[in-house]
Design an enzyme around this catalytic site. Structure first.
Site, mmCIF file in Angstrom:
data_model
loop_
_atom_site.group_PDB
_atom_site.id
_atom_site.type_symbol
_atom_site.label_atom_id
_atom_site.label_comp_id
_atom_site.label_asym_id
_atom_site.label_seq_id
_atom_site.Cartn_x
_atom_site.Cartn_y
_atom_site.Cartn_z
ATOM 1 N N ASP A 89 32.503 -25.129 -18.164
ATOM 2 C CA ASP A 89 32.416 -24.563 -16.814
ATOM 3 C C ASP A 89 33.666 -23.788 -16.408
ATOM 4 O OD1 ASP A 89 29.920 -25.757 -16.596
ATOM 5 O OD2 ASP A 89 30.771 -27.607 -15.785
ATOM 6 N N LYS A 114 32.916 -18.890 -18.214
ATOM 7 C CA LYS A 114 32.617 -18.041 -19.377
ATOM 8 C C LYS A 114 31.524 -17.016 -19.054
ATOM 9 C CE LYS A 114 31.534 -21.851 -21.568
ATOM 10 N NZ LYS A 114 31.946 -22.888 -20.610
ATOM 11 N N GLY A 138 25.303 -24.197 -18.543
ATOM 12 C CA GLY A 138 24.889 -23.532 -17.310
ATOM 13 C C GLY A 138 25.917 -22.458 -17.034
ATOM 14 N N HIS A 139 25.560 -21.215 -17.301
ATOM 15 C CA HIS A 139 26.508 -20.098 -17.177
ATOM 16 C C HIS A 139 26.106 -19.242 -15.981
ATOM 17 C CE1 HIS A 139 27.506 -20.489 -21.753
ATOM 18 N NE2 HIS A 139 27.837 -21.552 -21.040
ATOM 19 N N GLN A 169 29.965 -24.834 -23.413
ATOM 20 C CA GLN A 169 30.831 -26.010 -23.236
ATOM 21 C C GLN A 169 32.311 -25.591 -23.391
ATOM 22 O OE1 GLN A 169 27.850 -26.709 -25.599
ATOM 23 N NE2 GLN A 169 26.935 -26.856 -23.588
ATOM 24 N N THR A 197 23.130 -30.139 -13.834
ATOM 25 C CA THR A 197 22.693 -31.427 -13.288
ATOM 26 C C THR A 197 23.017 -31.588 -11.801
ATOM 27 O OG1 THR A 197 24.801 -32.387 -13.935
ATOM 28 C CG2 THR A 197 22.995 -32.583 -15.515
ATOM 29 N N LYS A 220 39.241 -18.417 -11.400
ATOM 30 C CA LYS A 220 39.231 -19.140 -10.122
ATOM 31 C C LYS A 220 40.624 -19.303 -9.504
ATOM 32 C CE LYS A 220 35.520 -21.855 -9.594
ATOM 33 N NZ LYS A 220 34.415 -22.816 -9.726
ATOM 34 N N LEU A 221 41.462 -18.277 -9.674
ATOM 35 C CA LEU A 221 42.794 -18.323 -9.064
ATOM 36 C C LEU A 221 42.680 -18.473 -7.552
ATOM 37 C CD1 LEU A 221 45.830 -18.041 -9.833
ATOM 38 C CD2 LEU A 221 45.646 -15.660 -9.105
HETATM 39 P P1 GDP Z 1 30.585 -21.452 -17.423
HETATM 40 O O1 GDP Z 1 29.712 -22.610 -17.809
HETATM 41 O O2 GDP Z 1 31.880 -21.448 -18.162
HETATM 42 O O3 GDP Z 1 29.901 -20.126 -17.511
HETATM 43 O O4 GDP Z 1 30.971 -21.690 -15.901
HETATM 44 P P2 GDP Z 1 29.941 -22.111 -14.714
HETATM 45 O O5 GDP Z 1 29.140 -20.936 -14.361
HETATM 46 O O6 GDP Z 1 29.244 -23.371 -15.054
HETATM 47 O O7 GDP Z 1 30.983 -22.514 -13.585
HETATM 48 C C1 GDP Z 1 31.868 -21.584 -13.038
HETATM 49 C C2 GDP Z 1 31.584 -21.483 -11.529
HETATM 50 O O8 GDP Z 1 32.678 -20.825 -10.911
HETATM 51 C C3 GDP Z 1 30.374 -20.653 -11.203
HETATM 52 O O9 GDP Z 1 29.803 -21.159 -10.027
HETATM 53 C C4 GDP Z 1 30.943 -19.265 -10.970
HETATM 54 O O10 GDP Z 1 30.140 -18.473 -10.097
HETATM 55 C C5 GDP Z 1 32.246 -19.600 -10.314
HETATM 56 N N1 GDP Z 1 33.340 -18.659 -10.585
HETATM 57 C C6 GDP Z 1 33.639 -17.979 -11.725
HETATM 58 N N2 GDP Z 1 34.788 -17.305 -11.591
HETATM 59 C C7 GDP Z 1 35.248 -17.551 -10.348
HETATM 60 C C8 GDP Z 1 36.425 -17.175 -9.625
HETATM 61 O O11 GDP Z 1 37.303 -16.481 -10.125
HETATM 62 N N3 GDP Z 1 36.545 -17.662 -8.370
HETATM 63 C C9 GDP Z 1 35.612 -18.472 -7.790
HETATM 64 N N4 GDP Z 1 35.820 -18.902 -6.549
HETATM 65 N N5 GDP Z 1 34.502 -18.845 -8.430
HETATM 66 C C10 GDP Z 1 34.316 -18.408 -9.705
HETATM 67 P P1 IMO Z 2 28.888 -25.034 -20.025
HETATM 68 O O1 IMO Z 2 28.442 -24.180 -21.191
HETATM 69 C C1 IMO Z 2 30.477 -28.876 -18.705
HETATM 70 C C2 IMO Z 2 29.229 -32.380 -21.018
HETATM 71 C C3 IMO Z 2 28.354 -33.394 -20.327
HETATM 72 C C4 IMO Z 2 28.831 -34.660 -21.028
HETATM 73 C C5 IMO Z 2 29.046 -34.176 -22.452
HETATM 74 C C6 IMO Z 2 27.877 -34.444 -23.396
HETATM 75 O O2 IMO Z 2 28.177 -24.739 -18.768
HETATM 76 O O3 IMO Z 2 30.382 -25.001 -19.921
HETATM 77 P P2 IMO Z 2 25.500 -33.295 -23.696
HETATM 78 O O4 IMO Z 2 24.350 -33.165 -22.766
HETATM 79 O O5 IMO Z 2 26.033 -31.998 -24.201
HETATM 80 O O6 IMO Z 2 25.239 -34.265 -24.818
HETATM 81 O O7 IMO Z 2 26.674 -33.984 -22.804
HETATM 82 O O8 IMO Z 2 29.274 -32.777 -22.366
HETATM 83 N N1 IMO Z 2 28.699 -30.991 -20.992
HETATM 84 C C7 IMO Z 2 29.203 -30.031 -20.233
HETATM 85 N N2 IMO Z 2 30.183 -30.050 -19.300
HETATM 86 N N3 IMO Z 2 29.877 -27.713 -19.021
HETATM 87 C C8 IMO Z 2 28.910 -27.662 -19.980
HETATM 88 O O9 IMO Z 2 28.393 -26.510 -20.438
HETATM 89 C C9 IMO Z 2 28.509 -28.866 -20.588
HETATM 90 N N4 IMO Z 2 27.585 -29.174 -21.522
HETATM 91 C C10 IMO Z 2 27.724 -30.480 -21.762
HETATM 92 O O10 IMO Z 2 28.611 -33.426 -18.936
HETATM 93 O O11 IMO Z 2 30.075 -35.048 -20.521
HETATM 94 MG MG MG Z 3 28.695 -24.203 -16.900
#
Ligand code: GDP
Ligand code: IMO
Ligand code: MG
Length: 429
Positions: A15, A18, A42-43, A224, A301, A331-332
């Protein structure tokens, strides 16, 4: 230096942001290929206030010129993929004609999900996403799993499925005391999914080799984060795939010499979903403010993410594991309100001061963070696009990170929107 084949991956526990960066970079590239994980990812991408959360579909889908590929390292649950495709197509994005899937991808079954859910009870729970990811990879490694290529021959599929479900049902009923899964209905559902899925299957290593030969630009999308890697992460609190850079090769069928660049993505602080050690976690008002300002809830989730300060020993380890070439700090803006910002620069383990997170999970769990406190800038950075616009103390914060891990900064993200980004260096050229 030519940079056509670029790996983008997370340097923390997932998270990191990416998805946002991959979507941004895809303006300059021809194809994006996911190399591991499944719909546990979840991207999130935000364009003009419209939010899209991608799970299995690569984060290039919003760019109409981009070919989206799932490499063999990705575990595929057909129904989850179908729902995601339908949702995207319903909102007007063409998916099926632009999506190509490796026939070697492991097939994730309903029984994998039931096994994952059955295991996630009690004190030994990992805190998984309960999507069946672990059990599916287990079957792959145990050489009893099914592959998407098995959907091409429905007669043989039934025999193989029968054998596998026999084993899953034994576990479900005798070990976990759950209801067994039915062969006939599972088979019938797979036959339905095969109709649309089989035409998307191909020999992905061959396809990528052809693209590389014609000098296409390809982004290898990590899911991840490095500390969730099955081999290098905080075992057993990890996911079941190789999230680190080597996974981009084994998970797509492209050799290491084809890779030109590794972009490492980190938040300006740290989050973690699920169980496991997290030395710089702030279970206090700092953590609560990070969670609030960063809107830190899991995109798969909905679970609240645990929040803490940036952890340089973790980051240094991720940079080492991945041969990271340059860093993206995300997220600075979330830190804008803080009067003081702490950074974990070292760990104390017994009498030893460590600069690098240790490989031994027991040692890692025993590490005590050592912090340095920097003054916060307490000015808005949300949406800034130029480095010069950053407050001096924010410049000092990002420079501190870069200096203390010994890597150049490629970009700084100042908001969730695609364009809320300060690009410091060209990634593809
Ligand atoms: P990923 O799994 O690495 O693609 O990241 P996620 O999408 O799960 O989580 C990143 C969250 O931070 C998302 O809700 C994005 O919309 C948000 N996000 C990404 N970059 C920034 C940023 O620079 N500032 C803020 N406030 N939110 C951001
Ligand atoms: P993105 O791509 C954050 C974590 C789960 C748990 C562990 C194992 O959005 O960054 P799993 O279901 O993979 O067997 O769970 O990994 N986990 C993540 N945490 N971002 C994710 O994906 C994750 N995918 C799995 O919370 O701790
Ligand atoms: Mg994610």
């Amino acid at each position: 230096m030519i940079r056509r084949n670029v790996i983008v991956l997370g340097c923390q526990w997932g998270d990191e942001g990416k998805g946002k960066i991959i979507d941004l970079l895809m303006e300059q590239a021809n194809a994006v290929v996911r190399f591991q994980g499944g719909n546990n990812a979840g991207h999130t991408i935000v364009v003009n206030d419209h939010k899209t959360v991608l799970r299995l579909i690569p984060s290039g889908i919003l760019r109409s010129h981009v070919r989206c590929i799932l490499g063999n390292g990705v575990v595929v649950e057909p129904l989850a993929l179908k729902v995601e495709i339908d949702q995207l197509e319903y909102s007007g994005i063409e998916v099926k004609s632009r999506l190509t899937i490796a026939d070697a991808c492991p097939l994730l079954l309903k029984s994998h999900i039931l096994l994952d859910m059955a295991r996630e009870t009690g004190a030994l729970a990992i805190g998984t996403t309960k999507k069946g990811i672990g059990p599916c990879y287990e079957d792959k490694i145990a050489r009893r799993g099914l592959k998407l290529s098995d959907l091409r021959d429905l007669n043989t599929l039934k025999t193989k499925l029968d054998a596998l479900l026999d084993y899953h049902n034994f576990l479900l009923t005798h070990y976990y005391h759950q209801t067994p899964i039915d062969l006939e209905s599972t088979y019938a559902e797979l036959c339905q999914q095969a109709i649309w899925l089989v035409p998307l299957l191909t020999d992905v290593p061959l396809l990528l080799a052809a693209m590389i030969a014609k000098h296409d630009k390809i982004l290898f999308e990590g899911a991840q984060g490095s500390l969730l890697d099955i081999d290098h992460g905080t075992y057993p609190y990890v996911t079941s795939s190789n999230t680190t850079a080597g996974g981009a090769c084994t998970g797509t069928g492209v050799g290491p010499l084809a890779m030109d660049y590794v972009l490492g993505i980190t938040k300006a602080y740290t989050t973690r979903v699920g169980n496991g050690p997290f030395p710089s976690e702030q279970d206090n008002e700092y953590g609560a403010l990070l969670a609030k300002r960063g809107n830190e809830f899991g995109s798969v989730t909905g679970r609240p993410r645990r929040c803490g300060w940036l952890d340089l020993p973790v980051l240094r380890r991720a940079l080492l594991l991945n041969s990271v070439s340059g860093l993206g700090i995300m997220k600075l803006d979330v830190l804008d309100d803080f009067a003081e910002i702490f950074i974990c620069t070292h760990y104390r383990l017994g009498d030893t001061l460590l600069t690098m997170a240790p490989s031994d999970p027991n040692d890692f769990a025993a590490c005590i963070p050592v912090y340095q406190c920097l003054a916060g800038w307490q000015e808005p950075t949300l949406g800034l696009k130029h480095y010069e616009q950053l407050p001096d103390l924010a410049k000092r914060y990002v420079a501190f990170i870069s200096e203390h891990v010994g890597l150049p900064l490629d970009l700084i993200s100042t908001g969730p929107e695609r364009q809320q980004t300060i690009l410091l260096r060209e990634i593809f050229h």
